[in-house]
Structures are given as C-alpha cells and as structure tokens.
Design a protein around this motif. Structure first.
Motif, PDB file in Angstrom:
ATOM      1  N   GLY A  80       0.814  -1.219   0.000  1.00 22.23           N
ATOM      2  CA  GLY A  80       0.000   0.000   0.000  1.00 22.23           C
ATOM      3  C   GLY A  80       0.842   1.260   0.000  1.00 22.23           C
ATOM      4  N   ARG A  81       1.976   1.229   0.684  1.00 19.54           N
ATOM      5  CA  ARG A  81       2.800   2.435   0.793  1.00 19.54           C
ATOM      6  C   ARG A  81       3.396   2.840  -0.556  1.00 19.54           C
ATOM      7  NH1 ARG A  81       3.957   0.561   6.048  1.00 19.54           N
ATOM      8  NH2 ARG A  81       2.432   1.624   7.348  1.00 19.54           N
ATOM      9  N   CYS A  82       3.384   1.877  -1.498  1.00 21.79           N
ATOM     10  CA  CYS A  82       3.933   2.195  -2.821  1.00 21.79           C
ATOM     11  C   CYS A  82       2.897   2.812  -3.770  1.00 21.79           C
ATOM     12  CB  CYS A  82       4.533   0.945  -3.462  1.00 21.79           C
ATOM     13  SG  CYS A  82       6.149   0.561  -2.753  1.00 21.79           S
ATOM     14  N   GLY A  83       1.628   2.750  -3.366  1.00 23.31           N
ATOM     15  CA  GLY A  83       0.594   3.327  -4.240  1.00 23.31           C
ATOM     16  C   GLY A  83       0.779   4.828  -4.359  1.00 23.31           C
ATOM     17  N   PRO A  84       0.401   5.397  -5.487  1.00 24.44           N
ATOM     18  CA  PRO A  84       0.607   6.833  -5.683  1.00 24.44           C
ATOM     19  C   PRO A  84      -0.169   7.671  -4.673  1.00 24.44           C
ATOM     20  CG  PRO A  84      -0.717   5.863  -7.471  1.00 24.44           C
ATOM     21  CD  PRO A  84      -0.213   4.743  -6.639  1.00 24.44           C
ATOM     22  N   GLY A  85       0.514   8.535  -4.002  1.00 14.64           N
ATOM     23  CA  GLY A  85      -0.119   9.514  -3.110  1.00 14.64           C
ATOM     24  C   GLY A  85      -0.796   8.938  -1.895  1.00 14.64           C
ATOM     25  N   ILE A  88      -4.133  12.261 -19.011  1.00 12.99           N
ATOM     26  CA  ILE A  88      -4.404  11.186 -18.072  1.00 12.99           C
ATOM     27  C   ILE A  88      -3.578   9.941 -18.361  1.00 12.99           C
ATOM     28  CG2 ILE A  88      -6.338   9.933 -19.150  1.00 12.99           C
ATOM     29  CD1 ILE A  88      -7.714  10.734 -16.327  1.00 12.99           C
ATOM     30  N   GLU A  89      -3.387   9.620 -19.637  1.00 11.95           N
ATOM     31  CA  GLU A  89      -2.665   8.393 -19.949  1.00 11.95           C
ATOM     32  C   GLU A  89      -1.202   8.507 -19.503  1.00 11.95           C
ATOM     33  OE1 GLU A  89      -3.714   6.641 -23.565  1.00 11.95           O
ATOM     34  OE2 GLU A  89      -2.418   4.913 -23.254  1.00 11.95           O
ATOM     35  N   GLY A  90      -0.618   9.646 -19.816  1.00  9.17           N
ATOM     36  CA  GLY A  90       0.771   9.861 -19.418  1.00  9.17           C
ATOM     37  C   GLY A  90       0.936   9.819 -17.910  1.00  9.17           C
ATOM     38  N   THR A  91      -0.021  10.484 -17.213  1.00  7.28           N
ATOM     39  CA  THR A  91       0.057  10.527 -15.753  1.00  7.28           C
ATOM     40  C   THR A  91      -0.119   9.130 -15.160  1.00  7.28           C
ATOM     41  OG1 THR A  91      -0.879  12.731 -15.858  1.00  7.28           O
ATOM     42  CG2 THR A  91      -0.875  11.668 -13.702  1.00  7.28           C
ATOM     43  N   ALA A  92      -1.114   8.398 -15.668  1.00  9.83           N
ATOM     44  CA  ALA A  92      -1.372   7.056 -15.144  1.00  9.83           C
ATOM     45  C   ALA A  92      -0.159   6.155 -15.379  1.00  9.83           C
ATOM     46  CB  ALA A  92      -2.616   6.470 -15.803  1.00  9.83           C
ATOM     47  N   ASN A  93       0.397   6.248 -16.562  1.00  7.75           N
ATOM     48  CA  ASN A  93       1.571   5.438 -16.908  1.00  7.75           C
ATOM     49  C   ASN A  93       2.711   5.720 -15.935  1.00  7.75           C
ATOM     50  OD1 ASN A  93       2.993   3.632 -18.374  1.00  7.75           O
ATOM     51  ND2 ASN A  93       3.334   4.960 -20.149  1.00  7.75           N
ATOM     52  N   LYS A  94       2.907   7.005 -15.668  1.00  7.81           N
ATOM     53  CA  LYS A  94       3.983   7.409 -14.766  1.00  7.81           C
ATOM     54  C   LYS A  94       3.732   6.874 -13.351  1.00  7.81           C
ATOM     55  CE  LYS A  94       5.058  11.664 -13.025  1.00  7.81           C
ATOM     56  NZ  LYS A  94       4.907  13.114 -13.122  1.00  7.81           N
ATOM     57  N   MET A  95       2.508   6.996 -12.893  1.00  5.67           N
ATOM     58  CA  MET A  95       2.193   6.570 -11.524  1.00  5.67           C
ATOM     59  C   MET A  95       2.347   5.065 -11.362  1.00  5.67           C
ATOM     60  SD  MET A  95      -1.143   8.755 -10.528  1.00  5.67           S
ATOM     61  CE  MET A  95      -1.066  10.527 -10.382  1.00  5.67           C
ATOM     62  N   ILE A  96       1.924   4.325 -12.395  1.00  4.02           N
ATOM     63  CA  ILE A  96       2.033   2.871 -12.302  1.00  4.02           C
ATOM     64  C   ILE A  96       3.510   2.461 -12.301  1.00  4.02           C
ATOM     65  CG2 ILE A  96       1.574   0.728 -13.573  1.00  4.02           C
ATOM     66  CD1 ILE A  96      -1.122   2.138 -14.375  1.00  4.02           C
ATOM     67  N   ALA A  97       4.287   3.083 -13.175  1.00  8.44           N
ATOM     68  CA  ALA A  97       5.722   2.776 -13.230  1.00  8.44           C
ATOM     69  C   ALA A  97       6.365   3.088 -11.883  1.00  8.44           C
ATOM     70  CB  ALA A  97       6.381   3.562 -14.349  1.00  8.44           C
ATOM     71  N   GLN A  98       5.983   4.217 -11.290  1.00  9.91           N
ATOM     72  CA  GLN A  98       6.528   4.599  -9.981  1.00  9.91           C
ATOM     73  C   GLN A  98       6.161   3.576  -8.919  1.00  9.91           C
ATOM     74  OE1 GLN A  98       5.033   8.535  -9.367  1.00  9.91           O
ATOM     75  NE2 GLN A  98       6.748   9.533 -10.412  1.00  9.91           N
ATOM     76  N   THR A  99       4.916   3.067  -9.003  1.00 13.11           N
ATOM     77  CA  THR A  99       4.470   2.077  -8.026  1.00 13.11           C
ATOM     78  C   THR A  99       5.352   0.832  -8.077  1.00 13.11           C
ATOM     79  OG1 THR A  99       2.229   2.890  -8.232  1.00 13.11           O
ATOM     80  CG2 THR A  99       2.476   0.689  -7.296  1.00 13.11           C
ATOM     81  N   PHE A 100       5.574   0.343  -9.285  1.00 14.95           N
ATOM     82  CA  PHE A 100       6.370  -0.890  -9.383  1.00 14.95           C
ATOM     83  C   PHE A 100       7.856  -0.638  -9.110  1.00 14.95           C
ATOM     84  CE2 PHE A 100       2.432  -2.153 -11.504  1.00 14.95           C
ATOM     85  CZ  PHE A 100       2.157  -3.307 -10.790  1.00 14.95           C
ATOM     86  N   ASP A 101       8.329   0.542  -9.442  1.00 18.98           N
ATOM     87  CA  ASP A 101       9.706   0.908  -9.065  1.00 18.98           C
ATOM     88  C   ASP A 101       9.853   0.898  -7.550  1.00 18.98           C
ATOM     89  OD1 ASP A 101      10.661   1.143 -11.559  1.00 18.98           O
ATOM     90  OD2 ASP A 101      10.560   3.345 -11.665  1.00 18.98           O
ATOM     91  N   CYS A 102       8.826   1.421  -6.892  1.00 21.18           N
ATOM     92  CA  CYS A 102       8.830   1.512  -5.434  1.00 21.18           C
ATOM     93  C   CYS A 102       8.837   0.114  -4.829  1.00 21.18           C
ATOM     94  CB  CYS A 102       7.616   2.313  -4.977  1.00 21.18           C
ATOM     95  SG  CYS A 102       7.237   2.164  -3.222  1.00 21.18           S
ATOM     96  N   ILE A 103       8.027  -0.772  -5.398  1.00 22.15           N
ATOM     97  CA  ILE A 103       7.977  -2.148  -4.897  1.00 22.15           C
ATOM     98  C   ILE A 103       9.368  -2.778  -5.014  1.00 22.15           C
ATOM     99  CG2 ILE A 103       7.062  -4.467  -5.411  1.00 22.15           C
ATOM    100  CD1 ILE A 103       4.407  -3.022  -6.225  1.00 22.15           C
ATOM    101  N   ARG A 104       9.972  -2.586  -6.158  1.00 15.05           N
ATOM    102  CA  ARG A 104      11.301  -3.164  -6.379  1.00 15.05           C
ATOM    103  C   ARG A 104      12.304  -2.577  -5.371  1.00 15.05           C
ATOM    104  NH1 ARG A 104      15.413  -1.387  -9.035  1.00 15.05           N
ATOM    105  NH2 ARG A 104      14.228   0.246 -10.089  1.00 15.05           N
ATOM    106  N   ALA A 105      12.284  -1.256  -5.256  1.00 14.18           N
ATOM    107  CA  ALA A 105      13.245  -0.581  -4.368  1.00 14.18           C
ATOM    108  C   ALA A 105      13.090  -1.043  -2.931  1.00 14.18           C
ATOM    109  CB  ALA A 105      13.048   0.927  -4.476  1.00 14.18           C
ATOM    110  N   LYS A 106      11.841  -1.150  -2.463  1.00 10.41           N
ATOM    111  CA  LYS A 106      11.625  -1.550  -1.063  1.00 10.41           C
ATOM    112  C   LYS A 106      12.095  -2.978  -0.821  1.00 10.41           C
ATOM    113  CE  LYS A 106       8.341   1.721   0.540  1.00 10.41           C
ATOM    114  NZ  LYS A 106       8.960   2.663   1.445  1.00 10.41           N
ATOM    115  N   LEU A 107      11.874  -3.836  -1.829  1.00  6.85           N
ATOM    116  CA  LEU A 107      12.290  -5.226  -1.675  1.00  6.85           C
ATOM    117  C   LEU A 107      13.807  -5.362  -1.717  1.00  6.85           C
ATOM    118  CD1 LEU A 107       9.501  -6.891  -3.783  1.00  6.85           C
ATOM    119  CD2 LEU A 107      10.111  -7.588  -1.456  1.00  6.85           C
ATOM    120  N   GLU A 108      14.442  -4.425  -2.402  1.00  7.01           N
ATOM    121  CA  GLU A 108      15.898  -4.524  -2.547  1.00  7.01           C
ATOM    122  C   GLU A 108      16.636  -3.772  -1.441  1.00  7.01           C
ATOM    123  OE1 GLU A 108      16.746  -3.321  -6.561  1.00  7.01           O
ATOM    124  OE2 GLU A 108      15.911  -5.153  -7.415  1.00  7.01           O
ATOM    125  N   GLU A 109      15.880  -3.089  -0.567  1.00  6.38           N
ATOM    126  CA  GLU A 109      16.508  -2.303   0.498  1.00  6.38           C
ATOM    127  C   GLU A 109      17.380  -3.177   1.386  1.00  6.38           C
ATOM    128  OE1 GLU A 109      13.380  -0.323   2.594  1.00  6.38           O
ATOM    129  OE2 GLU A 109      13.352   1.353   1.162  1.00  6.38           O
TER     130      GLU A 109
END
Lengths: 147, 790
Positions: free
Chosen positions: A27-32, A126-147
């Motif tokens: 949940g903490r990785c979700g946008p905003g 909206i498409e650009g923003t959504a794409n960015k937010m989703i990419a950020q979410t999965f980047d965040c998941i990866r980063a947290k798991l690799e911490e």
C-alpha cells in the motif's frame, strides 16, 4: 487504459509475493497514499491524493486481493472515489524466478478505467500521468524489496 | 398581401426599417443588467449537486452523514427522498421520463445524484464533496449504432414490455415507394454518410434559478433562466400540484439561450423542492463544466442520404435515413407531432419530384439531447445534408455548384410551393439571392483564381449554401408542445398621456425585443419607440405565450403585436370620429393620425386620442385604450439565403482559413436592420464554430471529453472572419407585417458553405466528404493520406 511491464527484483519470489499481498507494505507504494486501513486479509481501504494536471483529488480506495496463488500470481482490484471522479483498476502480477539466484521477474499488467471529472477534464494528460504513476508504483515495490 | 415595405415613419418615431439603437443596451453597457446570479434574497440558501462520475452504474448506497456534518449544510436530498413525494422523475417536453434524481441507476457521466443545500455556495460545495455514493459500474453504450444491436444492454428497462430495446421512435415523411422508384430510375445516383456531431449551446450565462416558497401565502416564485416561462409555470403546476395562480415564474436578463434554456433541468426542480422543504429561498447556479457536461445537447444526427439525378444534373429523387442520438432520455424540445423537428424540410430550395425521409431516435449513455440549438428544430441538420449532397452531385457530374443550384431551384413563380414532404413554402426567390451573392463575391474571378492556384499546388476552395429555413412555429393544427398550442401573444395598454406599455408572450435572451417589438407598435400606431415600454418574462403579468426559440418571436408574437396594435388603431378611429364629429368610415390613417378624408387639417393624433379614451370617450363605448391578441399563425414562414465561402488550406498544418464569406439573407420585411445584421453576424459565427472547432465528444466509457472551454473550442473575435452581408426582401404573404424571422438562418446556412468550400479545395485529391468540425488534425491526416504533405 491498459498498461503492462516487466521488472527484475533482486529478492526471492516468496519474499516478493509476501510483500505484494501485504496491504501495509504494498500500500505504501501506491501513488499519493496517505493512510491504509486493513479490513480483513483480502480487503483493505486506502486514502490517497492524486493529481492530474491542474486537478487533484483525495480518493478513498477500496481494494480487494482478488486472486492469490502463492508464490506466482496475484490480482488486486481497486475501486476509488473522489468528488466527481471514480477509478476502477485491476492489477495483475505474475512472478517467475529470475536467471540469477534469489531474483524474481515480475510481469505486471494494469487495467485502469477513470470516470468522471478527472477523465473529462484531464483527458489529454491522463494516460501519461497514469503510466507514470504505475511505473513509480512498481519501481517503489522493487526498491523496497531490494533495500 | 404584405408587400416589400418602405419606411413609413420618421427616425424619431422609429417604426419598421429604422436601425433604432437597442433600448436594453444602456444597462448592459453599464454593467447594470440583472441576471439570475445577481439576485440575492434575504435568508437565501444555496444548492449544489452531487454528480455521477460513471456514465452507467447502479447506485448501491448514498451516505450523506459526513456531508451533514459540514458547517452550514442544511439538508441533503436524494432520489429516495424525492420518491416519497413522487418527485424523483419528471416528464420531458418530448413526453419521455427524466430523473430529477435517480433512485437506482445513473445513466450518464455528470448526471445529478443528490443535492446539498447550505447557507453559502462554498458550504454547499464542501457538502457535495463529502457525500459518498457507492456505485456498481454497468456496461456503457456510447455509439447509437451499437445501441441498436440485439445484444446491446437495454438502457431503459422502465419502458413497456414491447419496448425493451434502445429504439425510441421511428418517424418518416414523404413517399418511400416514389423515392425508391426515382432512385432506381436515376441516370446518376450518389450515396453518402454525413455525421452532424453533438454540440452545446455554450451560452455565456449558465442555467440557474432562485426558488422562493412563501408558505404563508402559498406562493411559489421561481426566478429562472428560461426561454419559455409560461410553459414552465404550467408544467410546474401539473407536476407539483401547486395551483397555477400561485406559481409565478419570472425571468431576469438572460445571457443567451439558443435553445439550451428551453428544457426543465433537474436543478430547477431540486431548488423548488428545497425551497418547499426549508421554507427559504434556494438558489441554484450551474458552473461552466456542469453546463457543458450535463445540459441538453444539440445535433448528433447520423445521416445516410441518397440522391438521384440525370446526367445533365437535374435532381430527380431523395431518400434519407437518420439515426438520432438522444442520450438517455428523449428531452427534445420539439413540437409533439415532430419528434425529429422539421427535419423533413430537407428538400431545401430544390424542386424535387419525390422525397422520403426517416429518422430513428436512439438511447445512449449520454445527457439528454435534442435541443434546437439555434437551428429551428433540426433544420441545421437537414440543410447541411442537402447542401452537401447537391455539392457532391455537382462535383461528380463536373457541373459548377452554382449552376447545379440555379438549374434545380424552385422558381419564384412556383410559390406558394408544396414540397414532397408536405410543407407549403409561402414565398421565396432563390435565384435572385444566389445571383446577388455571386456578384458580391466575384464568383467567376474566384473560380479562375482557384484554377491558377490549383495548377501551382495551392489549396483553395469555394463553397455555396442556398438554404431554405422554416420558422414561426406554429399553426395550431400541427404545432403544440406538451399539448399547448404554439400561438403567441401581445397585450398593449395605452396610457392617458400617450405612452405605451406592451407585454409579450415571448421571452428575450439577447434578441433585442424591447426595441423591435416597440418598433412594430411604433409602425402601426405612430407612438415614438421612446414612448413604448416592452415587458416580458413575468408570468403574473405577461399574456400566455410559448416562448422564444426556433426563430418564432417575430413570426408569431410579432404578428400578435401588430394585430393588437391594429385593434387599438380601430378603436382609435371611433374615438377620433367622436372627437372630430365625423363618420368613422370617412377617416383615413396617416403618420400616427386619424384625419377626415379630403380635410387633412381635421385630424387627431394618436396621443390626443389616447387622452380622450380616458377623459372624453363617447357614451356607449368602453373607456380606455387597450388590446390583447393571441395569434395563431396560418402557416410557417420560410426565410432563405445564399452564402458563399472562400477558404485557403495550409498544406503543412491542415489549417482552414475562411478568407471571405458573403451572406445574402432574405428574412422578409425587416424591423430593425442593425439588429438583423447583429443576428446574422452572431448566427454566422455560431455556424462557423461547429464547422471548424466545436464538437462534444465522449470516450468509450462515456466520459465527456469537452467539459471545459479548453476542450470545447469556441471562436473568439480573433478566429472569426469578417462577414460580408447582403440582402433581398421577399415578404411573407401571410404575416401581418411581412416579416419571417432571422435568428437562426445564419447558423443553419453557414456550416455547409464552409464544408463545401473545404471539400471543393480537396475534391481533386479524391475527397468526397469530410464531417464537421474540419479541424486541422482531420485535414492534415487527409493531406498525409493523399500524399500532399509529408
């Protein structure tokens, strides 16, 4: 809107899976996301502030872990609402062992339907923003798991 | 018969034909107009509306608890609350069912779901944000063709068992067999699909009202933005059960109507309910996005047209089938007998031996459609289709578009002319108007210039539109709205000092009625315009009328005004005879005086007569000088015109520039030339807009993609071309002052002239038709496809 991607995470598949089905972690990785409330092991509720262009809104999002086949497959469904706007999203995650030991390849797909004012007024961005937010979410998941 | 009118009055009197300055302008120029949002009553509450984000969804629950905690929020109203009083739905003007607030299902994005009433506009908005609605989304139907497929979800399960589909109605006109036979026998036959997109009136002032319930007196006063206040009063009486004499609908200054302020919107009803509930005045004012997203729309016609002709270009046959997208409920503001408006005027200015036209209304998940946006009840759609088809035929047969029109026009000597779809054109001289437009623009030279430019690879086009309008609804045998016959009215009171108060049944929302109706009275009675006050829009005082739309004010209420004035003139004759001790039959009327035939010195001015009506009337005659007239027109009127447009197209960007635009209009006798020119300028700009810029589009989920002026493009003075106006005058033979109506001619006539010009510029590349709006993006894609641009 359909989005998809793939990312390799330097963590074993079981740990990735456990992360993905834990609302407090994923949940903490979700946008905003501002807060998370766990209802039961399959349902949780989040509050998030999301902006598209000059419009921003505070969403209340009901989420459901719709499918969980450990350690390879999970589907999360979300329905969020803000004044005049609604979001319906389905996120699918498929996990496979990576080529390197203790790595995981996550293939993800997201189907996002935005309705109401944000779709209407923010259509151009909206498409650009959504794409960015989703990419950020999965980047965040990866980063947290690799911490 | 009315004849072409010469000015009878002096400029000081200001009768017909004088460009009298508008009596309403001093207050507008000074910012002293009184619009609905200027009205603030003591103790007034504000109402704001919760709207659906979904285009189609089940309402599972509505939770108002948080909203009720917002400081200042007095009440939250839901569909369930209204259902208890049977007020959750209302009939549309077309007799369909529209939800005031839905109880189960939302049907389009931005539909009203709940209302919040609060002590300030801000508190109301905060309350709206705090109402939580739980929805379950349903399959959305945006495309009317898909709505007709057998597996489409049934959007209106509330309808009868035999109507469990999305087809609303079928309407047809003309002779199908004759049209089929004509097409089969034609030497040359063309067939085209033409889409007229959904557009919005986008008036500068949005809709709004202040409902003021006085529980002690049992009186409901509804201040509102309405083009038809009397109809609203009657509908409100029927729906609410309040006695009609205790309902007063009052308009104020209105910042543009264009058809969008004819329907009853849920917001009005909610304000009335909120005022009845709270006992306080309640104001509801739409914001811009609500106005664009939720109010009634215009056009949205998917037209399939087929036309037959000889190889020499003589038109022989026409057949048209149309799918009309009405959104989730048929809220068309059309006369009852005409669910597709007057679309069957589609034979236009041409002498068709046969024609057949059919229209099918369809439900989709969009706001209710079918408002006559400055189009005289679907005439814009009809004119666009026929003028495009005639142009395609001309190009196909390699005949000049002007010549093919001249060869097929109904000739002046054929008037009155019965069309194959049942109308009787009262008058018209189409060749004269087109000839004048061609002379004004220098048509032959332009064609030479175009040939030279084409040889150099430049894209220039010339487009013609020779339209016939049909306005002035209408004769009671055919025209009613919810059963109310479409007459109109005027009441004139002449005061003892020779000053006049006249009240009219029609509304004004920018047309200048305070000036033009005074001019009609000045013409008939000789009172100077300055001495005549025109009132309207207060149902407690104005005589009953059906309102202002479809260019009907001058044809119907204008006629009533002339007839009422003539009643006064006749009474004045008897008063004058009494004063002059003459026989009434020996009196003649000239320049505002009754005088004894052959003795012009023995005369009485209308002002002297008015004084006598109150001070020295003959015994046996009623004192006073007043008259009222309810006018039931014998026929519609048929304004017409020919427009020619020259465009240049930028090969690199696809940008269309309207270089010249000549508009020759014939609206019969003219009351005020300046106001007519203004109407034509505005109308041309409102025709230019959907041709090149405006379109209300939706994504596949039914989200409105044009909910702000950033996405819904209106032309400003910068984009608008310099209009060149000309006129011919062919008076209506049946109208008391020979006038015809002009409010919509230019909006109707301009789009095909522009579209024809653009296609004319591209025809040699193999382009037959492009649907409006002709955006740079659309043209650029075509230029790329044709290899003109990289």
């Amino acid at each position: 809107m359909e989005f998809s991607g793939q990312t390799t995470i330097k963590a074993p598949r079981e740990r990735v899976f456990a992360f993905l089905i834990d609302p407090n972690l994923v949940g903490r990785c979700g946008p905003g996301v501002e807060s998370i409330e766990v209802i039961d092991d399959r349902h949780f509720k989040a509050k998030a502030k999301v902006g598209v262009g000059f419009i921003s809104a505070r969403f209340v999002i009901n989420m459901e872990l719709a499918e969980a086949d450990a350690p390879s497959h999970a589907v999360i469904k979300a329905r969020g609402q803000a004044p005049g706007t609604a979001v319906d999203a389905t996120g699918t995650m498929d996990l496979a062992p990576g080529d390197e030991p203790d790595t995981t390849v996550m293939k993800w797909g997201a189907n996002v339907i935005i309705s109401g004012m944000m779709a209407s007024v923010g259509a151009r961005m909206i498409e650009g923003t959504a794409n960015k937010m989703i990419a950020q979410t999965f980047d965040c998941i990866r980063a947290k798991l690799e911490e | 018969m009315a004849t072409e009118m010469q000015r009878q009055t002096t400029p000081e009197v200001g009768g017909m034909g004088h460009s009298v300055k508008r009596k309403e302008d001093p207050r507008f120029i000074r910012g002293a107009g009184q619009f609905i949002d200027d009205l603030v009553l003591p103790g007034m509450l504000w109402l704001d509306i919760v709207r659906s984000p979904y285009a189609h969804a089940t309402i599972k629950s509505i939770d108002a608890s948080e909203a009720l905690k917002v400081p200042g929020v007095a009440a939250v109203i839901t569909g369930a609350d209204l259902e208890k009083a049977g007020l959750h739905w209302m009939p549309t003007l077309a007799g369909d069912k529209q939800m005031v607030l839905p109880t189960h299902t939302v049907m389009y994005q931005s539909q009203e779901v709940a209302a919040v009433v609060a002590t300030s506009r801000y508190a109301a908005a905060d309350g709206v944000a705090a109402v939580m609605v739980d929805y379950e989304p349903l399959e959305v139907v945006v495309d009317p063709h898909k709505a007709l497929l057998p597996d489409a979800p049934v959007l209106r399960p509330d309808r009868a068992a035999d109507k469990q589909n999305n087809h609303i109605w079928h309407w047809e006109s003309g002779d199908r067999a004759a049209a089929d036979a004509g097409l089969a026998a034609a030497e040359h036959r063309i067939s085209e699909d033409i889409y007229i997109p959904r557009i919005h009136v986008a008036s500068i002032e949005t809709c709004g009202c202040v409902a003021d319930w006085d529980a002690i007196r049992g009186q409901m006063t509804l201040h509102m933005t309405s083009q038809a206040p009397h109809v609203i009063r009657t509908v409100l009486a029927l729906v609410s059960g309040l006695p009609e004499q205790n309902i007063r609908v009052k308009t104020h200054d209105i910042g543009g109507g264009f058809g969008g302020k004819v329907p009853v919107y849920p917001g009005y009803v909610l304000a009335v309910v909120a005022s009845l509930t709270t006992g306080k005045p309640v104001k509801w004012i739409e914001d811009r996005s609500e106005n664009l997203q939720a109010d009634s729309f215009a056009r949205d016609y998917h037209i399939h047209a087929e036309m037959g002709a000889t190889n020499a270009g003589k038109i022989t046959s026409l057949k048209v089938s149309t799918i009309a997208d009405h959104g989730y409920t048929d809220a068309a503001a059309d006369p009852s007998k005409f669910p597709a408006g007057l679309f069957n005027v589609i034979t236009g200015s041409y002498d068709f031996p046969n024609a057949f036209v059919e229209v099918d209304g369809v439900y989709t998940n969009k706001p209710p459609g079918g408002v006559a946006y400055r189009c005289s009840f679907r005439v814009t759609e009809a004119v666009h289709a026929i003028e495009r088809m005639v142009d395609i035929l001309a190009h196909d047969l390699d005949i000049d578009p002007a010549k093919i029109r001249m060869d097929n026009f109904i000739q002046p000597e054929q008037m009155p002319y019965k069309t194959p779809t049942g109308w009787e054109y009262d008058s018209g001289d189409y060749p004269r108007a087109l000839k004048l437009a061609m002379d004004m623009i220098g048509y032959d030279d332009l064609r030479k210039e175009q040939a030279e430019k084409r040889a150099r690879g430049e894209l220039m086009g010339i487009g013609i539109s020779s339209f016939t309008e049909i306005v002035g609804a209408g004769p009671s045998h055919d025209f009613d709205i919810i059963g109310l016959k479409m007459f109109d009215s005027c009441e004139i009171r002449v005061h003892p000092t020779g000053k006049v108060l006249a009240r009219i049944g029609v509304q004004t929302q920018g047309q200048g009625h305070e000036t033009t109706f005074a001019q009609i009275i000045a013409e008939e009675l000789g009172f100077p315009v300055a001495d005549i006050k025109i009132e309207y829009g207060d149902t407690d005082t104005a005589p009953y009328g059906l309102g202002t739309y479809a260019s009907r004010s001058t044809p119907v209420a204008g006629a009533a005004t002339a007839m009422a004035a003539r009643k006064i003139k006749e009474k004045a004759r008897h008063l004058a005879a009494h004063l002059l001790e003459a026989n009434p039959d020996d009196l003649v009327w000239t320049n505002g005086k009754w005088s004894v035939k052959g003795s012009p010195d023995r005369s009485k001015t209308i002002q002297e007569i008015a004084f006598a009506a109150y001070t020295n009337h003959p015994q046996g005659m009623e004192p006073g000088l007043e008259a009222v007239d309810y006018y039931d027109p014998p026929n519609l009127t048929f304004p017409f015109g020919s427009y020619i447009c020259v465009v240049d197209i930028d090969k690199g960007t696809g940008q269309v520039t309207v270089r010249r635009f000549v508009a020759v209009d014939d609206c019969g006798n003219i009351i005020n030339p300046m106001i007519v020119d203004g109407q034509i300028h505005g109308g041309l700009t409102m025709g230019f807009a959907p041709s090149l810029l405006e379109s209300m589009t939706y994504d596949e989920n039914g989200n409105n993609l044009a909910g702000t002026f950033m996405d819904y493009l209106l032309p400003t003075a910068v984009e608008t071309p310099a209009w060149e106006l000309g006129k011919t005058t062919t008076p209506s033979p049946h109208h008391p002052i020979g006038a015809k109506g002009v409010g919509e001619s230019a909006t109707v006539g301009a789009p095909p002239a522009i579209a024809n010009a653009v296609v004319d510029a591209l025809w040699h590349l193999g382009v037959r038709n492009i649907d409006i709006p002709l955006t740079p993006q659309k043209i650029w894609a075509i230029l790329r496809e044709k290899g003109v641009t990289a």
